[in-house]
Design an enzyme around this catalytic site. Structure first.
Site, PDB file in Angstrom:
ATOM      1  N   THR A 230      -0.898  -2.699   6.656  1.00  0.00           N
ATOM      2  CA  THR A 230      -0.526  -3.768   7.344  1.00  0.00           C
ATOM      3  C   THR A 230       0.504  -4.633   6.875  1.00  0.00           C
ATOM      4  O   THR A 230       1.205  -5.376   7.571  1.00  0.00           O
ATOM      5  CB  THR A 230      -1.734  -4.879   7.133  1.00  0.00           C
TER       6      THR A 230
ATOM      7  N   TYR B  34      -2.488  -6.176  15.699  1.00  0.00           N
ATOM      8  CA  TYR B  34      -1.500  -6.043  15.485  1.00  0.00           C
ATOM      9  C   TYR B  34      -1.352  -4.362  15.300  1.00  0.00           C
ATOM     10  O   TYR B  34      -2.492  -3.632  14.934  1.00  0.00           O
ATOM     11  CB  TYR B  34      -0.898  -6.721  14.114  1.00  0.00           C
TER      12      TYR B  34
ATOM     13  N   SER C 155      -3.390   3.148   6.782  1.00  0.00           N
ATOM     14  CA  SER C 155      -4.044   3.816   5.468  1.00  0.00           C
ATOM     15  C   SER C 155      -5.372   4.208   5.934  1.00  0.00           C
ATOM     16  O   SER C 155      -5.998   5.022   4.996  1.00  0.00           O
ATOM     17  CB  SER C 155      -4.064   2.826   4.227  1.00  0.00           C
TER      18      SER C 155
ATOM     19  N   THR D  38      -4.415  -1.729   2.744  1.00  0.00           N
ATOM     20  CA  THR D  38      -5.579  -2.087   1.923  1.00  0.00           C
ATOM     21  C   THR D  38      -6.732  -1.223   2.143  1.00  0.00           C
ATOM     22  O   THR D  38      -7.535  -1.047   1.273  1.00  0.00           O
ATOM     23  CB  THR D  38      -5.905  -3.696   2.084  1.00  0.00           C
ATOM     24  N   ASP D  39      -6.958  -0.645   3.115  1.00  0.00           N
ATOM     25  CA  ASP D  39      -8.153   0.349   3.400  1.00  0.00           C
ATOM     26  C   ASP D  39      -8.372   1.318   2.603  1.00  0.00           C
ATOM     27  O   ASP D  39      -9.856   1.432   2.108  1.00  0.00           O
ATOM     28  CB  ASP D  39      -8.154   0.641   4.818  1.00  0.00           C
TER      29      ASP D  39
ATOM     30  N   LYS E  85     -11.328  -3.045  -2.412  1.00  0.00           N
ATOM     31  CA  LYS E  85     -11.119  -4.012  -1.258  1.00  0.00           C
ATOM     32  C   LYS E  85     -12.678  -4.630  -1.547  1.00  0.00           C
ATOM     33  O   LYS E  85     -13.914  -3.794  -1.232  1.00  0.00           O
ATOM     34  CB  LYS E  85     -10.925  -3.420   0.101  1.00  0.00           C
TER      35      LYS E  85
ATOM     36  N   GLU F 190     -30.280   8.544 -19.807  1.00  0.00           N
ATOM     37  CA  GLU F 190     -30.803   9.670 -20.360  1.00  0.00           C
ATOM     38  C   GLU F 190     -31.997  10.198 -19.101  1.00  0.00           C
ATOM     39  O   GLU F 190     -32.638   9.800 -18.513  1.00  0.00           O
ATOM     40  CB  GLU F 190     -31.668   9.597 -21.559  1.00  0.00           C
TER      41      GLU F 190
HETATM   42  N1  ASP Z   1      -5.663  -0.556   8.479  1.00  0.00           N
HETATM   43  C1  ASP Z   1      -4.619  -1.210   7.438  1.00  0.00           C
HETATM   44  C2  ASP Z   1      -4.466  -0.211   6.533  1.00  0.00           C
HETATM   45  O1  ASP Z   1      -5.316   0.080   5.600  1.00  0.00           O
HETATM   46  C3  ASP Z   1      -5.313  -2.633   6.815  1.00  0.00           C
HETATM   47  C4  ASP Z   1      -4.221  -3.040   5.714  1.00  0.00           C
HETATM   48  O2  ASP Z   1      -3.303  -2.472   5.527  1.00  0.00           O
HETATM   49  O3  ASP Z   1      -4.740  -4.254   5.513  1.00  0.00           O
HETATM   50  O4  ASP Z   1      -3.367   0.336   6.493  1.00  0.00           O
END
Ligand code: ASP
Length: 333
Positions: A21, A34, A66, A99-100, A173, A300
């Site tokens: 993103t 987007y 990602s 972020t993913d 995340k 354990e």
């Molecule tokens: N779908 C995006 C990615 O992980 C989300 C992001 O970057 O916030 O590439």
């Protein structure tokens, strides 16, 4: 590859772009829909005035959302990292990422990194065209942290988001759309913070980098197959049975299963029975938790290993590395 305004006195920071993103664009500033991974890493840097005049080199390793991260991109990233980190003129590396799956890449690099230089991942919760775009600040902060860490002689993998420095082995995340608290350390505290004006406030010492293992990632090699199954109300184990049958049919058998368990590593009895059968076929079973914090600590008498504080997705990476024989050991770091 371009070199911008090299200052021979400061260590070179190489910025590797992978998409996300942070490199996303939409139709307008309010547009929440987007497309990720549209702008080059060079374009991202050009949009950050505070970076002008710094010794930066860019490389576009990938251009993906990602959520679609896979082994081949990790291999490409590993290859580029190995090459640039070995250079004497390079002080640190910044990676722009989505972020993913940032937590998986950060954990993988933490485990495999054997070069004593800083590697800083960063990302954004809003596209570059958004009125709320957080990418420029995150990128500025990441480069500053990279330069600062290189100057201090610190090494290891960290993530910089919203003014916070998180350890790479623990970052995850934690919110699907917030900007300021989109990431946390799953109980681990931040290593430091960066003020709005860019001052770095140090907190904890950086964690030691892993003990290496790049050689385990054979170029073009097929990674071990590790799947995640969740324990939940009504879990009946049929998913595990289907995985075993399908793996045999495809000729790419499942080598490991990570259970996103309930609570502190408990598993529905029906799923337990299916996992016991899988284990009899030589499949490794690890337990993580579907609960956001606390993880599953070893006790354990555990029948199946506990993945410590790793998320299920990170535990999957850890089990893959284990199956590859990566000599880093341990599941909890
Ligand atoms: N779908 C995006 C990615 O992980 C989300 C992001 O970057 O916030 O590439």
């Amino acid at each position: 590859m371009k070199v911008r305004d090299m200052d021979v006195n400061s260590p070179l920071v190489v910025v590797l772009g992978t998409g996300g993103t942070i490199a996303g664009t939409g139709a307008g500033p309010d547009d929440v829909s987007y497309r990720a991974a549209q702008l080059s890493v060079e374009q991202l840097l050009q949009a950050v005035p505070g970076l002008a005049g710094l010794a930066l080199e860019t490389r576009q390793v990938a251009q993906i959302d990602s959520k679609d991260m896979d082994w081949s991109v990790w291999q490409a990233l590993a290859d580029q990292l190995q090459e640039v980190l070995a250079r004497n003129d390079v002080g640190a590396v910044v990676i722009t990422h989505g972020t993913d799956t940032l937590e998986e890449t950060a954990y993988l690099l933490h485990r495999l990194l054997d070069v004593h230089k800083p590697v800083v991942l960063t990302a954004a919760m809003r596209a570059a065209t958004s009125a709320q775009a957080d990418g420029p600040r995150n990128l500025r902060d990441a480069v500053r942290v990279a330069e600062h860490a290189a100057a201090q002689g610190w090494a290891g993998v960290v993530a910089v988001m919203a003014g916070v420095i998180w350890p790479g082995h623990a970052v995850r995340k934690s919110h699907t759309w917030h900007i300021d608290d989109a990431f946390d350390g799953g109980g681990d505290v931040p290593l430091g913070r960066i003020t709005d004006s860019g001052t770095i406030l140090e907190g904890m010492p950086w964690p030691s980098p892993g003990r290496g293992g790049w050689s385990c990632l054979e170029p073009g090699g097929v990674p071990p197959r590790v799947e995640i199954v969740t324990s939940h109300a009504g879990a009946d184990g049929r998913l595990v049975e289907a995985l075993l049958t399908q793996g045999q049919q495809l000729g790419h058998a499942v080598g490991g299963l990570v259970v996103a368990s309930t609570g502190h590593g408990t598993i529905h009895q029906a799923l337990t029975r299916a996992l016991e059968k899988a284990e009899l076929q030589g499949i490794r079973v690890w337990r993580s938790s579907r609960v956001a914090r606390g993880g599953v600590l070893s006790r354990e008498g555990d029948h199946w290993p506990a993945a410590g504080t790793l998320t299920a997705a990170q535990a999957r990476v850890a089990l893959m590395l284990d199956l590859l024989g990566v000599p880093c050991g341990g599941m909890k770091d």
